[in-house]
Design an enzyme around this catalytic site. Structure first.
Site, PDB file in Angstrom:
ATOM      1  N   GLY A  15       0.803  -1.210   0.000  1.00 29.18           N
ATOM      2  CA  GLY A  15       0.000   0.000   0.000  1.00 29.18           C
ATOM      3  C   GLY A  15       0.836   1.261   0.000  1.00 29.18           C
ATOM      4  N   CYS A  16       2.155   1.157   0.127  1.00 32.15           N
ATOM      5  CA  CYS A  16       3.024   2.352   0.086  1.00 32.15           C
ATOM      6  C   CYS A  16       3.416   2.617  -1.359  1.00 32.15           C
ATOM      7  CB  CYS A  16       4.291   2.138   0.907  1.00 32.15           C
ATOM      8  SG  CYS A  16       4.015   2.325   2.660  1.00 32.15           S
ATOM      9  N   VAL A  17       3.312   3.867  -1.737  1.00 32.17           N
ATOM     10  CA  VAL A  17       3.653   4.272  -3.095  1.00 32.17           C
ATOM     11  C   VAL A  17       5.139   4.564  -3.179  1.00 32.17           C
ATOM     12  CG1 VAL A  17       3.167   5.901  -4.937  1.00 32.17           C
ATOM     13  CG2 VAL A  17       1.386   5.273  -3.339  1.00 32.17           C
TER      14      VAL A  17
END
Length: 110
Positions: A108-110
């Protein structure tokens, strides 16, 4: 892009995360932080060690919301909040702390 610490070279991906989780050691974490212009103090280590324990138990690096909640449960509400965690890890508590902890980038981390 490899990083060299104490004469040993460690493989990392293009974002600086360790290629081999078993290569992690505290000196490597310190070197990664220094490369980002940060110095790790006991509060940073508390979060880094927490993340390593969390990963060992669940085999996943937590996203920031999960991290914040879990830290609050274990270390108390004064440390389990976004403001505190962003002061320690301004590039994103989950993302930056996981990098220093030798863990993969959280989902979920860009």
């Amino acid at each position: 892009m490899p990083i060299e610490v104490n004469g040993k070279t460690y493989e990392t991906d293009e974002e600086g995360y360790l290629a081999n989780l078993n290569d992690w050691n505290p000196d490597l974490a310190t070197a990664m932080a220094k490369a980002d212009g940060a110095d790790l103090d006991e509060n940073h280590w508390e979060v880094i060690n927490f993340l390593r324990e969390y990963y060992e138990e669940y085999q996943i690096a937590p996203a920031v919301r999960v991290l914040t909640k879990a830290i609050g449960k274990k270390l108390g509400p004064d440390k389990g909040n976004s403001k505190y965690l962003y002061e320690l890890f301004p590039y994103g508590p989950a993302k930056q702390a996981c990098k220093y902890a030798g863990l993969p980038k959280p989902t979920g981390c860009v």
